[in-house]
Design a protein around this motif. Structure first.
Motif, PDB file in Angstrom:
ATOM      1  N   ILE A 123     -29.459 -19.131-110.634  1.00  0.00           N
ATOM      2  CA  ILE A 123     -28.280 -18.773-111.419  1.00  0.00           C
ATOM      3  C   ILE A 123     -28.761 -17.778-112.458  1.00  0.00           C
ATOM      4  CG2 ILE A 123     -26.498 -19.623-112.976  1.00  0.00           C
ATOM      5  CD1 ILE A 123     -26.917 -22.403-111.536  1.00  0.00           C
ATOM      6  N   ASN A 124     -28.123 -16.613-112.487  1.00  0.00           N
ATOM      7  CA  ASN A 124     -28.616 -15.553-113.363  1.00  0.00           C
ATOM      8  C   ASN A 124     -27.443 -14.721-113.888  1.00  0.00           C
ATOM      9  OD1 ASN A 124     -30.321 -13.833-114.702  1.00  0.00           O
ATOM     10  ND2 ASN A 124     -30.915 -12.685-112.871  1.00  0.00           N
ATOM     11  N   TYR A 125     -27.038 -14.998-115.121  1.00  0.00           N
ATOM     12  CA  TYR A 125     -26.012 -14.214-115.815  1.00  0.00           C
ATOM     13  C   TYR A 125     -26.609 -13.711-117.125  1.00  0.00           C
ATOM     14  CZ  TYR A 125     -22.765 -16.396-112.531  1.00  0.00           C
ATOM     15  OH  TYR A 125     -22.133 -16.812-111.395  1.00  0.00           O
ATOM     16  N   PRO A 126     -27.421 -12.644-117.072  1.00  0.00           N
ATOM     17  CA  PRO A 126     -28.118 -12.179-118.280  1.00  0.00           C
ATOM     18  C   PRO A 126     -27.180 -11.727-119.395  1.00  0.00           C
ATOM     19  CG  PRO A 126     -28.543 -10.715-116.414  1.00  0.00           C
ATOM     20  CD  PRO A 126     -27.743 -11.855-115.904  1.00  0.00           C
ATOM     21  N   ASP A 127     -25.994 -11.219-119.052  1.00  0.00           N
ATOM     22  CA  ASP A 127     -25.054 -10.790-120.092  1.00  0.00           C
ATOM     23  C   ASP A 127     -24.564 -11.959-120.942  1.00  0.00           C
ATOM     24  OD1 ASP A 127     -23.866 -11.514-117.598  1.00  0.00           O
ATOM     25  OD2 ASP A 127     -21.922 -10.812-118.340  1.00  0.00           O
ATOM     26  N   LYS A 128     -24.560 -13.183-120.369  1.00  0.00           N
ATOM     27  CA  LYS A 128     -24.143 -14.377-121.114  1.00  0.00           C
ATOM     28  C   LYS A 128     -25.341 -15.256-121.506  1.00  0.00           C
ATOM     29  CE  LYS A 128     -21.363 -15.733-117.809  1.00  0.00           C
ATOM     30  NZ  LYS A 128     -20.373 -16.539-117.070  1.00  0.00           N
ATOM     31  N   LYS A 129     -26.540 -14.820-121.116  1.00  0.00           N
ATOM     32  CA  LYS A 129     -27.764 -15.597-121.334  1.00  0.00           C
ATOM     33  C   LYS A 129     -27.662 -16.987-120.696  1.00  0.00           C
ATOM     34  CE  LYS A 129     -29.104 -13.091-125.414  1.00  0.00           C
ATOM     35  NZ  LYS A 129     -29.350 -13.062-126.805  1.00  0.00           N
ATOM     36  N   VAL A 130     -27.165 -17.014-119.465  1.00  0.00           N
ATOM     37  CA  VAL A 130     -27.042 -18.254-118.698  1.00  0.00           C
ATOM     38  C   VAL A 130     -27.922 -18.113-117.460  1.00  0.00           C
ATOM     39  CG1 VAL A 130     -25.488 -19.752-117.395  1.00  0.00           C
ATOM     40  CG2 VAL A 130     -24.700 -18.700-119.529  1.00  0.00           C
ATOM     41  N   TYR A 131     -28.917 -18.981-117.376  1.00  0.00           N
ATOM     42  CA  TYR A 131     -29.869 -18.974-116.273  1.00  0.00           C
ATOM     43  C   TYR A 131     -30.013 -20.402-115.765  1.00  0.00           C
ATOM     44  CZ  TYR A 131     -31.008 -14.845-119.039  1.00  0.00           C
ATOM     45  OH  TYR A 131     -30.931 -13.695-119.776  1.00  0.00           O
ATOM     46  N   GLY A 132     -30.458 -20.558-114.544  1.00  0.00           N
ATOM     47  CA  GLY A 132     -30.680 -21.901-114.043  1.00  0.00           C
ATOM     48  C   GLY A 132     -30.944 -21.932-112.554  1.00  0.00           C
ATOM     49  N   ILE A 133     -30.875 -23.146-112.009  1.00  0.00           N
ATOM     50  CA  ILE A 133     -31.073 -23.375-110.574  1.00  0.00           C
ATOM     51  C   ILE A 133     -29.991 -24.334-110.093  1.00  0.00           C
ATOM     52  CG2 ILE A 133     -32.608 -24.263-108.779  1.00  0.00           C
ATOM     53  CD1 ILE A 133     -34.960 -23.410-110.467  1.00  0.00           C
ATOM     54  N   TYR A 134     -29.447 -24.034-108.924  1.00  0.00           N
ATOM     55  CA  TYR A 134     -28.403 -24.814-108.271  1.00  0.00           C
ATOM     56  C   TYR A 134     -29.012 -25.428-107.014  1.00  0.00           C
ATOM     57  CZ  TYR A 134     -23.750 -25.478-106.103  1.00  0.00           C
ATOM     58  OH  TYR A 134     -22.617 -25.992-105.532  1.00  0.00           O
ATOM     59  N   TYR A 135     -28.937 -26.754-106.876  1.00  0.00           N
ATOM     60  CA  TYR A 135     -29.472 -27.453-105.710  1.00  0.00           C
ATOM     61  C   TYR A 135     -28.300 -27.978-104.885  1.00  0.00           C
ATOM     62  CZ  TYR A 135     -33.759 -27.606-108.521  1.00  0.00           C
ATOM     63  OH  TYR A 135     -34.856 -27.276-109.281  1.00  0.00           O
ATOM     64  N   ALA A 136     -28.137 -27.471-103.661  1.00  0.00           N
ATOM     65  CA  ALA A 136     -27.137 -27.976-102.717  1.00  0.00           C
ATOM     66  C   ALA A 136     -27.870 -28.896-101.750  1.00  0.00           C
ATOM     67  CB  ALA A 136     -26.467 -26.832-101.983  1.00  0.00           C
ATOM     68  N   ILE A 137     -27.514 -30.168-101.770  1.00  0.00           N
ATOM     69  CA  ILE A 137     -28.239 -31.188-101.010  1.00  0.00           C
ATOM     70  C   ILE A 137     -27.351 -31.665 -99.862  1.00  0.00           C
ATOM     71  CG2 ILE A 137     -29.428 -33.401-101.148  1.00  0.00           C
ATOM     72  CD1 ILE A 137     -29.585 -32.837-104.249  1.00  0.00           C
ATOM     73  N   GLU A 138     -27.815 -31.492 -98.640  1.00  0.00           N
ATOM     74  CA  GLU A 138     -27.047 -31.898 -97.462  1.00  0.00           C
ATOM     75  C   GLU A 138     -27.653 -33.147 -96.849  1.00  0.00           C
ATOM     76  OE1 GLU A 138     -26.567 -28.753 -94.660  1.00  0.00           O
ATOM     77  OE2 GLU A 138     -25.883 -27.339 -96.185  1.00  0.00           O
ATOM     78  N   GLY A 139     -26.793 -34.044 -96.390  1.00  0.00           N
ATOM     79  CA  GLY A 139     -27.243 -35.267 -95.749  1.00  0.00           C
ATOM     80  C   GLY A 139     -26.679 -36.479 -96.466  1.00  0.00           C
ATOM     81  N   ASN A 140     -27.083 -37.653 -96.017  1.00  0.00           N
ATOM     82  CA  ASN A 140     -26.595 -38.915 -96.586  1.00  0.00           C
ATOM     83  C   ASN A 140     -27.380 -39.274 -97.843  1.00  0.00           C
ATOM     84  OD1 ASN A 140     -24.641 -39.297 -94.619  1.00  0.00           O
ATOM     85  ND2 ASN A 140     -26.063 -40.320 -93.250  1.00  0.00           N
ATOM     86  N   THR A 141     -27.181 -38.475 -98.874  1.00  0.00           N
ATOM     87  CA  THR A 141     -27.889 -38.671-100.138  1.00  0.00           C
ATOM     88  C   THR A 141     -26.912 -39.106-101.217  1.00  0.00           C
ATOM     89  OG1 THR A 141     -27.588 -36.356-100.766  1.00  0.00           O
ATOM     90  CG2 THR A 141     -29.594 -36.913 -99.555  1.00  0.00           C
ATOM     91  N   ALA A 142     -27.432 -39.669-102.282  1.00  0.00           N
ATOM     92  CA  ALA A 142     -26.588 -40.139-103.376  1.00  0.00           C
ATOM     93  C   ALA A 142     -25.890 -38.984-104.087  1.00  0.00           C
ATOM     94  CB  ALA A 142     -27.419 -40.940-104.374  1.00  0.00           C
ATOM     95  N   SER A 143     -26.553 -37.855-104.209  1.00  0.00           N
ATOM     96  CA  SER A 143     -25.995 -36.698-104.906  1.00  0.00           C
ATOM     97  C   SER A 143     -25.962 -35.502-103.958  1.00  0.00           C
ATOM     98  CB  SER A 143     -26.843 -36.355-106.132  1.00  0.00           C
ATOM     99  OG  SER A 143     -26.342 -35.220-106.787  1.00  0.00           O
ATOM    100  N   SER A 144     -24.836 -34.777-103.965  1.00  0.00           N
ATOM    101  CA  SER A 144     -24.680 -33.619-103.076  1.00  0.00           C
ATOM    102  C   SER A 144     -24.967 -32.295-103.777  1.00  0.00           C
ATOM    103  CB  SER A 144     -23.269 -33.578-102.514  1.00  0.00           C
ATOM    104  OG  SER A 144     -22.995 -34.764-101.820  1.00  0.00           O
ATOM    105  N   VAL A 145     -24.793 -32.275-105.100  1.00  0.00           N
ATOM    106  CA  VAL A 145     -24.998 -31.051-105.882  1.00  0.00           C
ATOM    107  C   VAL A 145     -25.674 -31.423-107.192  1.00  0.00           C
ATOM    108  CG1 VAL A 145     -23.869 -29.163-107.112  1.00  0.00           C
ATOM    109  CG2 VAL A 145     -22.946 -29.929-104.932  1.00  0.00           C
ATOM    110  N   GLN A 146     -26.681 -30.658-107.573  1.00  0.00           N
ATOM    111  CA  GLN A 146     -27.306 -30.781-108.881  1.00  0.00           C
ATOM    112  C   GLN A 146     -27.621 -29.376-109.367  1.00  0.00           C
ATOM    113  OE1 GLN A 146     -30.432 -33.637-109.373  1.00  0.00           O
ATOM    114  NE2 GLN A 146     -29.486 -35.107-108.001  1.00  0.00           N
ATOM    115  N   PHE A 147     -27.582 -29.186-110.669  1.00  0.00           N
ATOM    116  CA  PHE A 147     -27.890 -27.874-111.231  1.00  0.00           C
ATOM    117  C   PHE A 147     -28.294 -28.034-112.685  1.00  0.00           C
ATOM    118  CE2 PHE A 147     -23.460 -28.585-112.207  1.00  0.00           C
ATOM    119  CZ  PHE A 147     -23.324 -28.127-113.511  1.00  0.00           C
ATOM    120  N   PHE A 148     -28.926 -26.999-113.213  1.00  0.00           N
ATOM    121  CA  PHE A 148     -29.131 -26.933-114.657  1.00  0.00           C
ATOM    122  C   PHE A 148     -28.906 -25.506-115.113  1.00  0.00           C
ATOM    123  CE2 PHE A 148     -33.477 -25.908-113.324  1.00  0.00           C
ATOM    124  CZ  PHE A 148     -33.831 -24.896-114.205  1.00  0.00           C
TER     125      PHE A 148
END
Length: 194
Positions: A123-148
């Motif tokens: 995740i990279n929005y330098p004009d807003k100073k917003v950076y991070g990582i998005y995790y899309a998790i597929e399968g029979n897991t407890a969480s399907s999406v995580q990000f910071f």
């Protein structure tokens, strides 16, 4: 006489059953039809150091768990029995920042045992100073999406999507796909206040 009537009944039943042109065809496994609401958004702008847009059909409530801190929120998707848990931390040192980003990676990677795939997207929005990582998790897991999200200096914001049911990815996949669009909108519209 009773014996003759019984035999006649069995013969008539057998003939009627054999002459029916209705053939049985097995039906594929199906799931309940899900009615998705129209995509509409409103702005979250409370006493926290960030703002973002979130869907009108989600309830955004303050996290009231025992260890919850200020600006911890739960975005409840009651129609889908799911929650997007949102946490905020101030960053006070480079060590804090490194610990929090490593904790986010570790929490996402805990799902590798049951996941079919974990896709990472920067995740990279330098004009807003917003950076991070998005995790899309597929399968029979407890969480399907995580990000910071972070500004790499003062702020750290983390989200994790959970459903209040036993994970069955094939049945919740349409809902995950629908909610992912809302999470994407939230990230695209995310801004730090200072």
């Amino acid at each position: 006489m009773k014996k003759a009537i019984f035999i006649l009944f069995v013969l008539v039943s057998a003939i009627a059953a054999c002459t029916s042109d209705n053939t049985y065809t097995p039906k594929p496994k199906g799931y309940f039809r899900i009615k998705f609401p129209k995509k509409e958004y409103k702005v979250y702008d409370a006493g926290c150091p960030f703002t973002f847009e979130y869907p009108v059909y989600a309830n955004l409530v303050v996290d009231n768990e025992k260890n919850a801190q200020p600006c911890w929120l739960n975005m409840q998707f009651t129609q889908f029995n799911g929650n997007l848990h949102l946490t905020y931390h101030g960053v006070f040192s480079e060590k804090d920042y490194n610990n929090m980003t490593e904790a986010a990676r570790t929490l996402a990677m805990k799902h590798t045992i049951r996941a079919n795939a974990i896709d990472q997207k920067l995740i990279n929005y330098p004009d807003k100073k917003v950076y991070g990582i998005y995790y899309a998790i597929e399968g029979n897991t407890a969480s399907s999406v995580q990000f910071f999200l972070t500004d790499s200096v003062n702020h750290y914001f983390r989200g994790a999507l959970y459903f209040n049911e036993r994970p069955q990815y094939d049945s919740i996949q349409p809902v995950v796909k629908f909610i992912k669009k809302d999470i994407d909108k939230m990230i695209e519209t995310f801004k730090w206040k200072n």
